[in-house]
Structures are given as structure tokens and as C-alpha cells.
Design a protein around this motif. Structure first.
Motif, short mmCIF file in Angstrom:
data_model
loop_
_atom_site.label_atom_id
_atom_site.label_comp_id
_atom_site.label_asym_id
_atom_site.label_seq_id
_atom_site.Cartn_x
_atom_site.Cartn_y
_atom_site.Cartn_z
N TYR A 1 0.83 -1.20 0.00
CA TYR A 1 0.00 0.00 0.00
C TYR A 1 0.87 1.26 0.00
CZ TYR A 1 -3.34 3.49 1.74
OH TYR A 1 -4.12 4.61 1.89
N VAL A 2 1.94 1.26 0.79
CA VAL A 2 2.83 2.42 0.85
C VAL A 2 3.57 2.59 -0.47
CG1 VAL A 2 4.92 3.31 1.94
CG2 VAL A 2 3.07 2.40 3.34
N ARG A 3 3.98 1.51 -1.09
CA ARG A 3 4.67 1.60 -2.38
C ARG A 3 3.80 2.25 -3.44
NH1 ARG A 3 7.19 -4.53 -2.49
NH2 ARG A 3 9.02 -4.13 -1.15
N GLU A 4 2.50 2.00 -3.34
CA GLU A 4 1.59 2.53 -4.35
C GLU A 4 1.06 3.91 -4.00
OE1 GLU A 4 -2.70 1.27 -6.31
OE2 GLU A 4 -1.29 -0.30 -5.72
N ASN A 5 0.82 4.17 -2.71
CA ASN A 5 0.16 5.41 -2.31
C ASN A 5 1.02 6.35 -1.49
OD1 ASN A 5 -2.78 4.77 -3.18
ND2 ASN A 5 -2.19 2.98 -1.99
N GLY A 6 2.19 5.89 -1.05
CA GLY A 6 3.05 6.73 -0.23
C GLY A 6 2.63 6.71 1.24
N PHE A 7 3.39 7.43 2.06
CA PHE A 7 3.12 7.47 3.49
C PHE A 7 1.93 8.38 3.78
CE2 PHE A 7 7.78 6.64 3.33
CZ PHE A 7 7.75 5.37 3.89
N SER A 8 1.35 8.18 4.97
CA SER A 8 0.17 8.96 5.39
C SER A 8 0.43 9.56 6.76
CB SER A 8 -1.07 8.07 5.42
OG SER A 8 -1.27 7.42 4.19
N PRO A 9 1.22 10.66 6.83
CA PRO A 9 1.51 11.25 8.15
C PRO A 9 0.28 11.70 8.91
CG PRO A 9 2.97 12.13 6.45
CD PRO A 9 1.91 11.35 5.74
#
Length: 477
Positions: free
Chosen positions: A317-325
């Protein structure tokens, strides 16, 4: 030393070998990294079970890690079989194992730092955990718990019978599993639990407590019956029912001795390893015959052990959408309704389930992947270092206060230690409300402990130099 060797062989060699023997293991980078996680967590669990001191918080942490993120992923990687449909590649599996070990290293570093700096943080935690139970607040909580039961239980869907009905049957009957329903259930369960615990552990009054004993004998049967009703394992989650039982057990002074702790901790470890998968017997209305299967098959097919697979999903999920601070604000501001905060973050377990395309959204999101979503590996290191330091500090303070009756340390530390299994499994937004209630109620029934006297010691007359003269005799030069 003999006990250390035996437990180390069991946790690090025998049980992993038993899992690998049951599977056609194909060693790759992910499986090797997972063996490191098993060795680390198994060694740490061995140390907890053979330590000369009682470490409840450490027991809860390492027991969860060894079973849910140690042996279970080992079985999944060895058999290439997972409880959920979503599949990832070898690189993602390797990253999940490395992420797990990174959190364990940070936790161990936090523990070592707290052990080296024994007074750091004690100025805040020790006065808090030194608080003692007060009779009037405990009795008020008992009255409030019984009043809530009288008001809320008749309004419960299905009445009293609903508390002895499986959760599957409740959902099928149309009971509303919304936020209001959850708040009503927790408002019954947590105060009733702490009222019973507080009443049992209330210290005796120095001037005599005949009236208090009479009130206790009157209220205790009512509160025990109420807890059987609202905290039983039939309608309540296994993790919560287990937390209630373990707090009652480990808050008993007899289990504060290292020997009793070791025996009980070994029994608990055995139950979690071999009996936990079958403890959901009351969860479903249509109960099937219990089939005992091999450990590897149990770990790789039961959805109770979805933590490692959810970590893999989160990495993709992070690889596709990036981090969610901004997701870190969700657990902190969980009480803000979505009508006021339309962009409120979604529960991580649900977010990952939707990303993987599941219809069933009640899945876990371990603290490792929660903190990773916030900002990557640095967040994981920071979270687990703080968690390790806080856990070691709580265990140390409880050990120092074990001979004092009715302290908050004797109640709150076991509660946090065993609720850790839910806290670590996640999702945070789903459990932070009950956890806050669990940890806050004891503060309301305790009072600040009396500070030790700081008056100066009586002044002693300084001794004269040389022997005192004998009356009637002159001192000769």
C-alpha cells in the motif's frame, strides 16, 4: 542456567523445527529473516520466563511477538499458505520480516536505555503508579456500575439473553454494531470490571473497617454476577475476556513472587500457543466439532494470525500510495465524529482490507505497519523505542511497590501488560477508545499516596572529645 537452556531450546529450536518439519520449506531471504525474528523473540521470551524479577509488560509484548509475528509468519513463509487471499512477492515478504525485526531491535534498545537510566521518567510514572485505592471513590464506582446495568441492560437488543449469545447470532439478529452500541457495551464492561477489582483490593482502614467490610460483602456478589454477565467470553472478544481474567490473577499479591509468576507465565504461554486458536468456540452460533490440526496448518490458515499478511499488504500500500503522516491524528482524535471531520483517517485495518479487495473488513493492523504508514522506518524505531522504555519503567516501578497494598501499579500494570496483545495487534483507532477507558477509570478511584516524611532526623548532641569525666574524680593531665 538449566531452565534458560531448556526454554531456549524449546522456543528457538524445537517449535520452529516442528513447524518447518510439517511444511515443505523452501529457504529464501524472507524465511531466513523470519528465522532471525523467531530467534530474537524466542530468546527474549526465555529471559522473561527465567528472570528473577516479575516482568508483566515484557511478558505481554514478547508473547505476542513470538506467536503472532514469529511462529505464525514462519509457518506461512514455509508453506507459502496464508489465511487471506491477497498475495505479495518475495521482496515484500522479506521487507515485512525486516520491519518486524527493526521494531524488535528498537524495543530492546528502549528497554536497555531504561534499565541503564533507572531514574529517568520515574518523576512522572512513579507518583502516578504509587496512587492507592480510596474507599469512597471505589464505592461510588460500584454504585455507578450497578446503576448503569439497571439503565442500559434492559435497552440492550435482546436484553439479558444477548450477553450469552454469540456475536455471529447478534449480527444476524439485526443488533446494531454501530458506535453507539459499542459505547454502550464498553460503558457496562469496563466500570463493572474495575469496580469489582477495586472492591477486592481495597486496603484496610487503619482505624478499623467493620462498616466497609459489611458493604463489601453486600456489593461483591452483585458485581461478580454483573461481570459474569457483561465480561463473559461468549459475547465479548477473547482478548478482552482474557485481559479481565489475567488482571484478576496477576493483581493478586501471591502472584507477585518470581516463582509464582514463572509458573503462571509458562501456563499462559502454553495456552496461547496451543489452545488460543480453538478458543473462538463461542464466537459462532453454529458450532462445529473442534478439529485439532498441526501447528503449521493452524498458523497458516486461521484468520486470527493475519498480522504478518496485513503487514505485507501495508508495505505494498505504501509503495503505491506513499506514506500517510496525517493518519497519526486518527487515534489521537478518535472521538471527533466524521460529521465534524469529513477527512478523518480511516481505521488502518479497514483501509488495508479495502486496498486488498476484501469484503470482510474486521482485520488487524499491527503497530509495526501502523507506525510505518505514518513515516516509514524512523517512525517504527521511535515508537518501539519509547514503548520499550515505558514498559521497562512500568515493570520496575511495580516491582518496587509490590509490598504496598492497593496501589495503582498492582492494578494498572497488569491491565496494560495484557491489553498489549490487542494494542499491538491493532488497529489503533478500533481499540484506543476502550484502552483509554481501561486505563483512565483506575485513576478516578485512587488517591495520591502520602509522601514520605522529609523532616530532619532528631538532632543528636555531639559527643565530647575523649571519655566523659567521672563525678567525684579529677581528670589528671
Amino acid at each position: 542456567m538449566a531452565a534458560v537452556c531448556c526454554w531456549a531450546l524449546l522456543f528457538i529450536a524445537f517449535l520452529p523445527a516442528l513447524i518447518l518439519q510439517d511444511a515443505d520449506a523452501r529457504f529464501g531471504a524472507a524465511l531466513v529473516a523470519q528465522c532471525v525474528v523467531v530467534a530474537h523473540s524466542g530468546g527474549a521470551l526465555t529471559r522473561v520466563l527465567t528472570d528473577t524479577s516479575v516482568r508483566l509488560v515484557a511478558l505481554g509484548f514478547w508473547l505476542f511477538v513470538y506467536v503472532w509475528l514469529g511462529l505464525a509468519p514462519l509457518a506461512m513463509l514455509a508453506t507459502d499458505s496464508y489465511p487471506l487471499e491477497y498475495r505479495t512477492g518475495e521482496s515484500t515478504a522479506f521487507a515485512a520480516a525486516v520491519l518486524t525485526e527493526l521494531g524488535l531491535l528498537a524495543y530492546s534498545a528502549g528497554v536497555a536505555l531504561a534499565a541503564a537510566r533507572k531514574n529517568a521518567g520515574s518523576a512522572v510514572l512513579e507518583p502516578l503508579l504509587s496512587r492507592t485505592l480510596a474507599p469512597l471513590p471505589v464505592l461510588l464506582l460500584c454504585g455507578l456500575s450497578l446503576a448503569l446495568a439497571v439503565v442500559l441492560i434492559p435497552g440492550q437488543e435482546g436484553g439479558v439473553q444477548a450477553f450469552f449469545t454469540s456475536r455471529q447470532a447478534l449480527r444476524q439478529s439485526g443488533a446494531d454494531p454501530d458506535l453507539t452500541h459499542a459505547l454502550r457495551v464498553w460503558a457496562l464492561a469496563v466500570p463493572a470490571f474495575w469496580a469489582a477489582v477495586g472492591l477486592v483490593h481495597l486496603p484496610r482502614l487503619p482505624g478499623g473497617d467493620r462498616l466497609l467490610r459489611a458493604i463489601r460483602l453486600l456489593l461483591l456478589p452483585l458485581l461478580l454476577a454483573l461481570n459474569v454477565l457483561v465480561n463473559n467470553p461468549i459475547s465479548r472478544p477473547r482478548f478482552w475476556a482474557g485481559t479481565v481474567l489475567l488482571v484478576l490473577l496477576f493483581s493478586w499479591r501471591r502472584f507477585s513472587t518470581p516463582r509464582a509468576f514463572r509458573v503462571t507465565a509458562v501456563a499462559l504461554t502454553t495456552v496461547v500457543l496451543f489452545a488460543f486458536p480453538y478458543s473462538d468456540y463461542f464466537r459462532y452460533d453454529e458450532r462445529e466439532v473442534v478439529h485439532v490440526v498441526a501447528l503449521a496448518e493452524q498458523f497458516s490458515s486461521n484468520m486470527d494470525y493475519d498480522a504478518f499478511q496485513q503487514m505485507q499488504t501495508g508495505i505494498d500500500y505504501v509503495r503505491e500510495n506513499g506514506f500517510s503522516p496525517s493518519a497519526v491524528l486518527g487515534p489521537v482524535l478518535f472521538m471527533v465524529p466524521r460529521s465534524v471531520w469529513p477527512d478523518k483517517p480511516q481505521t488502518t485495518g479497514i483501509e488495508l482490507a479495502q486496498y486488498a479487495g476484501y469484503d470482510f473488513h474486521n482485520l488487524s493492523a499491527p503497530l509495526w505497519i501502523e507506525s510505518y504508514l505514518w513515516g516509514g522506518a524512523p517512525c517504527v524505531v521511535a515508537v518501539f523505542c519509547l514503548l520499550g522504555a515505558a514498559g521497562r519503567r512500568m515493570d520496575d516501578i511495580r516491582a518496587r511497590l509490590w509490598d504496598r497494598q492497593g496501589t495503582l501499579a498492582a492494578l494498572l500494570v497488569p491491565a496494560f501488560a495484557f491489553y498489549q496483545l490487542i494494542f499491538l495487534r491493532g488497529s489503533l483507532m478500533a481499540i484506543v477508545g476502550p484502552m483509554l477507558l481501561l486505563l483512565t477509570v483506575p485513576l478516578l478511584i485512587t488517591t495520591r499516596a502520602a509522601r514520605p516524611s522529609r523532616l530532619p532526623s532528631p538532632v543528636r548532641t555531639p559527643a565530647t572529645t575523649g571519655p566523659a569525666p567521672i563525678p567525684g574524680h579529677r581528670r589528671h593531665p
